[in-house]
Design an enzyme around this catalytic site. Sequence first.
Site, PDB file in Angstrom:
ATOM      1  N   ASP A  21       0.852  -1.188   0.000  1.00  0.00           N
ATOM      2  CA  ASP A  21       0.000   0.000   0.000  1.00  0.00           C
ATOM      3  C   ASP A  21       0.885   1.234   0.000  1.00  0.00           C
ATOM      4  O   ASP A  21       1.974   1.230   0.586  1.00  0.00           O
ATOM      5  CB  ASP A  21      -0.905   0.018   1.235  1.00  0.00           C
ATOM      6  N   ASP A  34      -6.999  -1.391  -4.819  1.00  0.00           N
ATOM      7  CA  ASP A  34      -8.128  -1.121  -3.921  1.00  0.00           C
ATOM      8  C   ASP A  34      -9.132  -0.169  -4.563  1.00  0.00           C
ATOM      9  O   ASP A  34     -10.345  -0.324  -4.391  1.00  0.00           O
ATOM     10  CB  ASP A  34      -7.635  -0.531  -2.600  1.00  0.00           C
TER      11      ASP A  34
END
EC number: 3.4.23.36
Length: 157
Positions: free
Chosen positions: A115, A134
């Site tokens: 991330d 995402d």
Amino acid sequence: MNLVFWAAMVAFLADQASKYIVIHSMELWRVLSIDVLPPLLNLRYGENHGINFGIGGDAVNAWVWIGLALLVCGWVLWWVRRTRMSRLGLVCAGLLVGGAMGNVIDRVLYGYVLDFLNMSCCGIRNPYSFNVADIFIFAGAIGLVIVTPDGRAVRKH
């Protein structure tokens, strides 16, 4: 199904390319933080061992999340094949599948999901990071809900 495949490929490749550029080329793994447009957009290195917000990271093995993601992708593809969908619905399904597969590849390669996007606003500091996959998963899922509000695909007349 070609539209699903190409949407999935675009989502998957965009996710993997963004991770490679930000994590490896820009060396976010080393510097851990890069302010882009503070506080709205920052790059923050993160290793997500769980699902959203790291939930289940300590209790569940990465292979369980991989299996669950593959099961969801398989179900979405099965549903799309059995349901007459609009072009938008097919694209949304592809985005969801491509994003999920981007995160699956991370778990296979690293044991966690990479991330790096962090957004904050209005005096509220968001401690969590996310990635391009995402975004595609969320957009695809919301799109499918909007396109098929009663569980059936919108039919073109």
